[in-house]
Design a protein around this motif. Structure first.
Motif, PDB file in Angstrom:
ATOM      1  N   ASN A 151     -10.992  -0.951  -1.225  1.00  0.00           N
ATOM      2  CA  ASN A 151     -11.585   0.057  -2.100  1.00  0.00           C
ATOM      3  C   ASN A 151     -10.534   1.014  -2.653  1.00  0.00           C
ATOM      4  OD1 ASN A 151     -14.101  -1.018  -1.570  1.00  0.00           O
ATOM      5  ND2 ASN A 151     -14.591   0.458   0.019  1.00  0.00           N
ATOM      6  N   ALA A 152      -9.268   0.621  -2.567  1.00  0.00           N
ATOM      7  CA  ALA A 152      -8.171   1.463  -3.059  1.00  0.00           C
ATOM      8  C   ALA A 152      -8.167   1.474  -4.583  1.00  0.00           C
ATOM      9  CB  ALA A 152      -6.842   0.926  -2.539  1.00  0.00           C
ATOM     10  N   PRO A 153      -7.605   2.530  -5.179  1.00  0.00           N
ATOM     11  CA  PRO A 153      -7.501   2.585  -6.644  1.00  0.00           C
ATOM     12  C   PRO A 153      -6.700   1.416  -7.226  1.00  0.00           C
ATOM     13  CG  PRO A 153      -7.042   4.742  -5.695  1.00  0.00           C
ATOM     14  CD  PRO A 153      -7.141   3.767  -4.553  1.00  0.00           C
ATOM     15  N   ILE A 154      -5.663   0.977  -6.520  1.00  0.00           N
ATOM     16  CA  ILE A 154      -4.907  -0.206  -6.932  1.00  0.00           C
ATOM     17  C   ILE A 154      -5.336  -1.340  -6.017  1.00  0.00           C
ATOM     18  CG2 ILE A 154      -2.620  -1.261  -7.121  1.00  0.00           C
ATOM     19  CD1 ILE A 154      -1.474   1.557  -7.486  1.00  0.00           C
ATOM     20  N   VAL A 155      -5.844  -2.414  -6.607  1.00  0.00           N
ATOM     21  CA  VAL A 155      -6.340  -3.528  -5.812  1.00  0.00           C
ATOM     22  C   VAL A 155      -5.359  -4.693  -5.876  1.00  0.00           C
ATOM     23  CG1 VAL A 155      -8.205  -5.201  -5.529  1.00  0.00           C
ATOM     24  CG2 VAL A 155      -8.738  -2.843  -6.147  1.00  0.00           C
ATOM     25  N   VAL A 156      -4.853  -5.075  -4.716  1.00  0.00           N
ATOM     26  CA  VAL A 156      -4.038  -6.275  -4.581  1.00  0.00           C
ATOM     27  C   VAL A 156      -5.001  -7.355  -4.092  1.00  0.00           C
ATOM     28  CG1 VAL A 156      -2.121  -7.348  -3.350  1.00  0.00           C
ATOM     29  CG2 VAL A 156      -1.973  -4.959  -4.058  1.00  0.00           C
ATOM     30  N   ALA A 157      -5.105  -8.427  -4.854  1.00  0.00           N
ATOM     31  CA  ALA A 157      -6.142  -9.442  -4.628  1.00  0.00           C
ATOM     32  C   ALA A 157      -6.177  -9.990  -3.207  1.00  0.00           C
ATOM     33  CB  ALA A 157      -5.971 -10.581  -5.622  1.00  0.00           C
TER      34      ALA A 157
ATOM     35  N   GLY B 213     -14.471  -1.600   8.515  1.00  0.00           N
ATOM     36  CA  GLY B 213     -13.799  -0.570   7.736  1.00  0.00           C
ATOM     37  C   GLY B 213     -13.419  -1.057   6.361  1.00  0.00           C
ATOM     38  N   ARG B 214     -12.480  -0.327   5.753  1.00  0.00           N
ATOM     39  CA  ARG B 214     -12.061  -0.667   4.388  1.00  0.00           C
ATOM     40  C   ARG B 214     -10.656  -0.128   4.140  1.00  0.00           C
ATOM     41  NH1 ARG B 214     -15.203   3.493   4.719  1.00  0.00           N
ATOM     42  NH2 ARG B 214     -14.891   5.354   3.498  1.00  0.00           N
ATOM     43  N   ILE B 215     -10.011  -0.720   3.175  1.00  0.00           N
ATOM     44  CA  ILE B 215      -8.704  -0.235   2.727  1.00  0.00           C
ATOM     45  C   ILE B 215      -8.997   0.845   1.698  1.00  0.00           C
ATOM     46  CG2 ILE B 215      -6.557  -0.873   1.577  1.00  0.00           C
ATOM     47  CD1 ILE B 215      -7.156  -3.774   2.706  1.00  0.00           C
ATOM     48  N   THR B 216      -8.539   2.065   1.970  1.00  0.00           N
ATOM     49  CA  THR B 216      -8.899   3.186   1.107  1.00  0.00           C
ATOM     50  C   THR B 216      -7.774   3.611   0.167  1.00  0.00           C
ATOM     51  OG1 THR B 216      -8.276   4.766   2.832  1.00  0.00           O
ATOM     52  CG2 THR B 216     -10.598   4.087   2.737  1.00  0.00           C
ATOM     53  N   ASP B 217      -6.538   3.211   0.484  1.00  0.00           N
ATOM     54  CA  ASP B 217      -5.438   3.587  -0.397  1.00  0.00           C
ATOM     55  C   ASP B 217      -4.350   2.532  -0.371  1.00  0.00           C
ATOM     56  OD1 ASP B 217      -4.046   5.309  -2.230  1.00  0.00           O
ATOM     57  OD2 ASP B 217      -2.741   5.896  -0.583  1.00  0.00           O
ATOM     58  N   TYR B 218      -3.855   2.238  -1.545  1.00  0.00           N
ATOM     59  CA  TYR B 218      -2.691   1.385  -1.742  1.00  0.00           C
ATOM     60  C   TYR B 218      -1.934   2.029  -2.898  1.00  0.00           C
ATOM     61  CZ  TYR B 218       0.222  -2.681  -2.684  1.00  0.00           C
ATOM     62  OH  TYR B 218       1.295  -3.530  -2.857  1.00  0.00           O
ATOM     63  N   SER B 219      -0.769   2.561  -2.604  1.00  0.00           N
ATOM     64  CA  SER B 219      -0.044   3.254  -3.671  1.00  0.00           C
ATOM     65  C   SER B 219       1.448   2.973  -3.576  1.00  0.00           C
ATOM     66  CB  SER B 219      -0.294   4.765  -3.603  1.00  0.00           C
ATOM     67  OG  SER B 219       0.156   5.287  -2.373  1.00  0.00           O
ATOM     68  N   ILE B 220       2.073   2.994  -4.729  1.00  0.00           N
ATOM     69  CA  ILE B 220       3.531   2.879  -4.829  1.00  0.00           C
ATOM     70  C   ILE B 220       4.001   4.087  -5.620  1.00  0.00           C
ATOM     71  CG2 ILE B 220       5.470   1.510  -5.661  1.00  0.00           C
ATOM     72  CD1 ILE B 220       3.691  -0.974  -5.418  1.00  0.00           C
ATOM     73  N   LYS B 221       4.782   4.943  -4.957  1.00  0.00           N
ATOM     74  CA  LYS B 221       5.236   6.186  -5.578  1.00  0.00           C
ATOM     75  C   LYS B 221       6.734   6.349  -5.368  1.00  0.00           C
ATOM     76  CE  LYS B 221       0.826   8.429  -4.901  1.00  0.00           C
ATOM     77  NZ  LYS B 221       0.053   9.393  -4.166  1.00  0.00           N
ATOM     78  N   PRO B 222       7.378   7.087  -6.274  1.00  0.00           N
ATOM     79  CA  PRO B 222       8.817   7.331  -6.108  1.00  0.00           C
ATOM     80  C   PRO B 222       9.104   8.073  -4.804  1.00  0.00           C
ATOM     81  CG  PRO B 222       8.079   8.026  -8.291  1.00  0.00           C
ATOM     82  CD  PRO B 222       6.861   7.689  -7.502  1.00  0.00           C
TER      83      PRO B 222
ATOM     84  N   LEU C  85       5.779   2.352  -0.643  1.00  0.00           N
ATOM     85  CA  LEU C  85       4.500   1.642  -0.651  1.00  0.00           C
ATOM     86  C   LEU C  85       3.705   2.136   0.553  1.00  0.00           C
ATOM     87  CD1 LEU C  85       2.452  -0.556  -1.392  1.00  0.00           C
ATOM     88  CD2 LEU C  85       3.891  -2.189  -0.185  1.00  0.00           C
ATOM     89  N   THR C  86       2.516   2.679   0.285  1.00  0.00           N
ATOM     90  CA  THR C  86       1.678   3.249   1.338  1.00  0.00           C
ATOM     91  C   THR C  86       0.328   2.548   1.350  1.00  0.00           C
ATOM     92  OG1 THR C  86       2.725   5.403   1.023  1.00  0.00           O
ATOM     93  CG2 THR C  86       0.640   5.386   2.214  1.00  0.00           C
ATOM     94  N   ILE C  87      -0.130   2.206   2.556  1.00  0.00           N
ATOM     95  CA  ILE C  87      -1.465   1.623   2.728  1.00  0.00           C
ATOM     96  C   ILE C  87      -2.210   2.460   3.762  1.00  0.00           C
ATOM     97  CG2 ILE C  87      -2.805  -0.409   3.440  1.00  0.00           C
ATOM     98  CD1 ILE C  87      -0.417  -2.144   2.595  1.00  0.00           C
ATOM     99  N   THR C  88      -3.455   2.816   3.415  1.00  0.00           N
ATOM    100  CA  THR C  88      -4.329   3.550   4.327  1.00  0.00           C
ATOM    101  C   THR C  88      -5.586   2.731   4.571  1.00  0.00           C
ATOM    102  OG1 THR C  88      -3.520   5.679   3.512  1.00  0.00           O
ATOM    103  CG2 THR C  88      -5.620   5.703   4.695  1.00  0.00           C
ATOM    104  N   VAL C  89      -5.961   2.647   5.841  1.00  0.00           N
ATOM    105  CA  VAL C  89      -7.141   1.882   6.237  1.00  0.00           C
ATOM    106  C   VAL C  89      -8.060   2.803   7.033  1.00  0.00           C
ATOM    107  CG1 VAL C  89      -7.961  -0.147   7.496  1.00  0.00           C
ATOM    108  CG2 VAL C  89      -5.739  -0.206   6.390  1.00  0.00           C
ATOM    109  N   SER C  90      -9.324   2.808   6.664  1.00  0.00           N
ATOM    110  CA  SER C  90     -10.337   3.541   7.406  1.00  0.00           C
ATOM    111  C   SER C  90     -11.008   2.554   8.354  1.00  0.00           C
ATOM    112  CB  SER C  90     -11.363   4.135   6.443  1.00  0.00           C
ATOM    113  OG  SER C  90     -12.365   4.810   7.154  1.00  0.00           O
ATOM    114  N   VAL C  91     -10.985   2.865   9.659  1.00  0.00           N
ATOM    115  CA  VAL C  91     -11.468   1.930  10.677  1.00  0.00           C
ATOM    116  C   VAL C  91     -12.555   2.590  11.513  1.00  0.00           C
ATOM    117  CG1 VAL C  91     -10.823   0.565  12.710  1.00  0.00           C
ATOM    118  CG2 VAL C  91      -9.215   0.819  10.818  1.00  0.00           C
TER     119      VAL C  91
END
Length: 169
Positions: free
Chosen positions: A47-53, A86-95, A109-115
């Motif tokens: 459910n992250a704003p950026i979805v990696v298939a 749960g769900r993946i809530t964030d996937y982001s790539i930032k400087p 590269l950051t990944i957040t998971v709600s469990v």
């Protein structure tokens, strides 16, 4: 005769202490209750704003593999003694590092998971928590590093989740 009895006592004593311990302890640091036999791992939607298939499938399988390799628990489709959802809530790539000419030298590269973990045998051991991990990507070609970074982050996240559920860390 007395010496033989003393030596026998010293050989038997460690086994007595081991047999009196509470719970089950494994070399992974997990302390899984003896009556817990099965676990259900539901599919973690992205459910992250950026979805990696492939991220949802990779993460879900990484969590199952962590449980298989670090415990004696059997994974069942439903109604396990422990249930992970749960769900993946964030996937982001930032400087992460900017050079003098305002170009990103490194990206994060950051990944957040709600469990949510439900322990059906002891509700006090259930929890709901977010877990976040990141990895630095160097240079301008981050796409070539992304797959390895995702695998590394999944390994770290599943370790954190496993430890929270079964080692109370």
């Amino acid at each position: 005769m007395k010496i033989i009895k003393q030596k026998s006592l010293w050989l038997i004593l460690p086994f007595l202490f081991l047999s009196q311990s509470c719970g089950i302890y494994s070399f992974s640091g997990a302390s899984i209750p003896a009556n817990m036999k099965t676990v259900t791992v539901q599919f973690f939607e992205n459910n992250a704003p950026i979805v990696v298939a492939t991220l949802s499938q990779q993460f879900t399988e990484a969590l199952k593999e962590r449980i298989r390799s670090q415990s004696r628990l059997s994974i069942v489709r439903e109604n396990g003694d422990g249930i992970f959802e749960g769900r993946i809530t964030d996937y982001s790539i930032k400087p992460a590092a900017i050079t003098g000419n305002e170009r990103a030298e490194a990206m994060r590269l950051t990944i957040t998971v709600s469990v949510k973990f439900i322990n059906t045998l002891d509700n006090e051991l259930s929890f709901e928590q977010q877990f976040t991990r990141y990895e630095q990507l160097q240079g301008s070609n981050i796409q070539s590093q992304e797959g390895t970074a995702i695998a590394n982050i999944n390994r770290q996240l599943t370790e954190d989740i496993f430890n929270r559920a079964f080692a109370n860390w």
